[in-house]
Design an enzyme around this catalytic site. Sequence first.
Site, short mmCIF file in Angstrom:
data_model
loop_
_atom_site.label_atom_id
_atom_site.label_comp_id
_atom_site.label_asym_id
_atom_site.label_seq_id
_atom_site.Cartn_x
_atom_site.Cartn_y
_atom_site.Cartn_z
N LYS A 22 0.84 -1.13 0.04
CA LYS A 22 -0.01 0.13 -0.05
C LYS A 22 0.78 1.37 -0.06
O LYS A 22 0.54 2.24 -0.65
CB LYS A 22 -0.81 -0.10 1.28
CG LYS A 22 -1.88 1.03 1.43
CD LYS A 22 -3.02 0.41 2.21
CE LYS A 22 -2.76 0.54 3.70
NZ LYS A 22 -3.05 2.06 4.39
N SER A 23 1.74 1.31 0.91
CA SER A 23 2.81 2.49 0.96
C SER A 23 3.45 2.53 -0.23
O SER A 23 3.54 3.88 -0.78
CB SER A 23 3.88 2.27 1.92
OG SER A 23 3.28 2.58 3.20
N ARG A 27 2.81 5.85 -3.20
CA ARG A 27 4.27 6.84 -3.83
C ARG A 27 4.19 6.56 -5.25
O ARG A 27 4.46 7.60 -5.95
CB ARG A 27 5.38 6.58 -2.81
CG ARG A 27 5.35 6.65 -1.44
CD ARG A 27 6.07 5.88 -0.63
NE ARG A 27 6.49 6.36 0.84
CZ ARG A 27 5.52 6.27 1.77
NH1 ARG A 27 4.29 5.61 1.59
NH2 ARG A 27 5.90 6.90 3.01
N GLY A 93 -4.70 8.30 5.65
CA GLY A 93 -3.77 9.38 6.23
C GLY A 93 -2.47 9.38 5.32
O GLY A 93 -1.97 10.72 4.99
N ARG A 121 -7.77 12.65 12.91
CA ARG A 121 -6.22 12.51 13.10
C ARG A 121 -5.46 13.95 12.96
O ARG A 121 -6.07 14.82 12.40
CB ARG A 121 -5.93 11.63 11.95
CG ARG A 121 -6.51 10.21 12.26
CD ARG A 121 -6.15 9.17 11.03
NE ARG A 121 -4.92 8.67 11.25
CZ ARG A 121 -4.16 7.91 10.45
NH1 ARG A 121 -4.76 7.35 9.72
NH2 ARG A 121 -2.83 7.58 10.69
N GLN A 166 5.23 9.24 7.04
CA GLN A 166 4.31 10.43 6.28
C GLN A 166 4.81 11.74 6.59
O GLN A 166 4.42 12.55 5.53
CB GLN A 166 2.97 10.23 6.90
CG GLN A 166 2.37 8.78 6.52
CD GLN A 166 0.95 8.61 7.37
OE1 GLN A 166 0.32 9.74 7.93
NE2 GLN A 166 0.18 7.51 7.02
N ASP A 311 3.01 -0.78 12.22
CA ASP A 311 1.49 -1.22 11.61
C ASP A 311 1.37 -2.57 12.21
O ASP A 311 -0.08 -3.00 12.13
CB ASP A 311 1.31 -1.12 10.27
CG ASP A 311 1.31 0.47 9.92
OD1 ASP A 311 0.81 1.34 10.60
OD2 ASP A 311 1.40 0.60 8.57
N LYS A 338 -3.50 6.53 15.04
CA LYS A 338 -3.79 5.83 13.91
C LYS A 338 -5.19 5.82 13.36
O LYS A 338 -5.96 6.59 13.99
CB LYS A 338 -3.03 4.39 13.86
CG LYS A 338 -1.64 4.32 14.26
CD LYS A 338 -0.98 4.95 12.93
CE LYS A 338 0.42 4.84 13.20
NZ LYS A 338 1.17 5.50 12.13
N ARG A 342 -5.28 2.68 18.49
CA ARG A 342 -4.87 1.18 18.52
C ARG A 342 -4.39 0.59 19.87
O ARG A 342 -4.56 -0.60 19.98
CB ARG A 342 -3.84 0.77 17.39
CG ARG A 342 -4.40 1.08 16.19
CD ARG A 342 -3.57 0.48 14.87
NE ARG A 342 -4.25 0.54 13.63
CZ ARG A 342 -3.72 0.53 12.42
NH1 ARG A 342 -2.31 1.03 12.53
NH2 ARG A 342 -4.39 0.80 11.41
C1 S3P Z 1 2.67 5.09 6.21
C2 S3P Z 1 3.66 5.45 7.67
C3 S3P Z 1 3.11 5.06 8.91
C4 S3P Z 1 2.23 3.94 8.80
C5 S3P Z 1 1.03 4.07 7.90
C6 S3P Z 1 1.78 4.18 6.50
C7 S3P Z 1 3.46 5.57 5.13
O1 S3P Z 1 2.49 6.12 9.56
O2 S3P Z 1 1.59 3.78 10.10
O3 S3P Z 1 0.11 2.98 7.68
O4 S3P Z 1 3.11 4.87 4.15
O5 S3P Z 1 4.15 6.51 5.14
P1 S3P Z 1 3.26 7.35 10.21
O6 S3P Z 1 4.09 7.98 9.31
O7 S3P Z 1 2.25 8.14 10.84
O8 S3P Z 1 4.13 6.52 11.40
#
Ligand code: S3P
Length: 425
Positions: A22-23, A27, A93, A121, A166, A311, A338, A342
């Site tokens: 997903k991350s 991107r 987020g 958030r 993030q 996560d 989150k 959590r």
């Molecule tokens: C993510 C960073 C993390 C993670 C989120 C995905 C990302 O969050 O918990 O599920 O894709 O950069 P944080 O940057 O708030 O730690």
Amino acid sequence: MDIKVNKNNNGFTGEIEIPSDKSITHRAIMLLSLAKGKSVINNFSKCADCFSTLKLFAQIGIEYEILNDTSLKIISSGKLKKSDKELYCGNSGTTMRLVSGILSGQNFDSILTGDESLSKRPMKRIIEPLSMMGANIESNNFKSPLKINGSHLCGINYVSNISSAQVKSCLLLAGLHADGETVYTEPYLSRNHSELMLKYLGADIETDNLTTKIKSSVIEPKNISVCGDISSAAFFIAAGLIVPNSRIIIKNVGLNYTRTGIIDVIRQMGGNIEILDKRIVSNEEVGDILVEYSQLKACEISGEIIPRLIDEIPIIAVLATQAEGTTIIKDAQDLRNKESDRIKAIVTELQKLGADIIEMEDGFTINGKCRLIGNCELQTYCDHRLAMSLYVAGLISKESVLIKDFHWVNISFPGFTRAFAGLSA
Ligand code: S3P
């Protein structure tokens, strides 16, 4: 949608491919939208969060084509354009925080909104440093909706007090459209997919330990292949370790060091886990993971490793209920920010199942090994990772459990229960 989960008495065996990361997909969509030309994302994630990002970029000027079940073509003029409508980030987020970095330096204004969970958030963590760069962002007391008035940005030297990929990615993306150099330093290493992909696509970016420097750059259109998501694999890894008679191979999983904290923890807990066929794909380390049912022992998880498994903490809590001794998780207070709180959520729900788990401000303590009783109704708190963690807990509970609103799973893992069914004897 509510589901009933029964104890699994046979074990899970076989091979599976889990959904793509997903991350990395977020991107890839964002960066290729900034690159003039056509590019293809192979094995893109079809989860709800990534579609939020894709639809948002379509609204601000890119075109896309879903070529087949696995490939997505992005067509971009290299320039984004104003949308007359609000840009909806859904539950994501990552979408809201990273896109804020991109939109802050454009020559048009935008409004970012999200669902009920995302609207609660914290956004101060990005609004403050972006404002130092010259961004102009109006918010609802540092929460969304965010009105981003496109501005001229200048690079800054920012030392962050949280390890958040993030926040880091937001500033690096803003740095792409800023004068001078943007320098970002974090306390502990958080996931570095943005840095690796920016480099892969030709950006002027350098990382030295905890500090990354970026200068205004032109992004090249290039094809990107996305690996499987270790955060989704984590539920199958956990089930393989705690459901007796299990032996699972999970194929094509991303093994970037900044994401593999869970593997280190499982090794520390004495779990049978092996990495097979390590390789590099689109600048990311990838491999297959073999797990087998194991007798686990407790461990302490804190400090530097936390961002490398942030996560996975809810599912690690489930693992810890089956480990001999006291597992302590601390320094994880950001878990309260989150998709749900959590810490509170996993403690409350595992207690209902019969676990001996105590809430702390920045984590929890679990005394194992405990027998999960089940025979109760569990809540998901609109949180996909809670839903999946509780599902795995249900697989080892004596009596069946009812999980309310299980559809939240689609945020990151459509087809989750089908994947488990495929591994059942
Ligand atoms: C993510 C960073 C993390 C993670 C989120 C995905 C990302 O969050 O918990 O599920 O894709 O950069 P944080 O940057 O708030 O730690």
